[in-house]
Design a protein around this motif. Sequence first.
Motif: not given
Length: 306
Positions: A62-78
């Motif tokens: 779930r965490a890796r999916l959340a990071h991938r989705l946020a990255g596609l929107a231009g965000h590098d989230l913790t």
Amino acid sequence: MTTDHPATPPRPDAPAAPAHEVLLDTDIGSDVDDALALGVLLGSPDAQVRGITTVYGDTLLRARLAHRLAGLAGHDLTVVPGATQTLSGKEVWWAGHEGKAFTDLDAEPVRDDIGADRFLAETVLARPGELEVIGIAPLANIAGAIAYDAGFPSAVRTLYLMGGYFAPEPKPEHNIVSDITAARIVFGSGIPTVVTGLEITTKVRIGRDGIEAIRAAGPYGKALAREIDAWTGFTGESWSVPHDPITALSMLRPELYETRNGTVTVDDDGRTTFHPDPSGPVRLVVDADLTTVADEIVSRIVRASA
């Protein structure tokens, strides 16, 4: 001699501080509404996501999916993987399609040097009264943060929850019945809380037009549309019920919602009961301008995708 100088005014082009700084606790990857709620937050100039914690089942996926989705929107989230099991001991429900719409998720970086409960508690306590928490999943992580530090409940600005069913004849709702122990801890903690139940969220549909508008909105929109397709393929329905985005909008557009103060109890079957009390810490959403809410959900997701 000391001369007092007036404060330097902000530059006209300086970005305004976001009205809402948010920690998102989610079981993203099963029902697509978690991913849509993330899109609403990322597409809102008045919100800034300060971190994501995942809960319930394979929280690393779930965490890796959340990071991938946020990255596609231009965000590098913790993003911090959290509790995999429920505090109640109830078996985790797993749909089976989680993450399968994407490849190479193992390459996505997540923060695994700290527990999600500690991350939530320490992040909030570093800035008491400033950070808001949105919980759109079973509540083991948030209950864990309460147990980690007794100061956590009073340091949260507001907790926004999707959970429960508060109709005259209540029935169990997934986020609550999946971990009754955690839900009781959270509702009993005194955290200022806004909760939206199924009796409100099930009145809204994101239909084909909205789904296609999201799909057409760049790489992030396409990725979200794949998640929508995975979920509608699982349910057999042609629409999405945006439970979690409706909860996110209760923070961002509170004027669209009517709430009532009180407290919430959870019975042994996971049914929630609201007890009106003007001094109660819980504000239950009892009505909303759902047409505007639905339009806002799609438009903010499209903005995040641009």
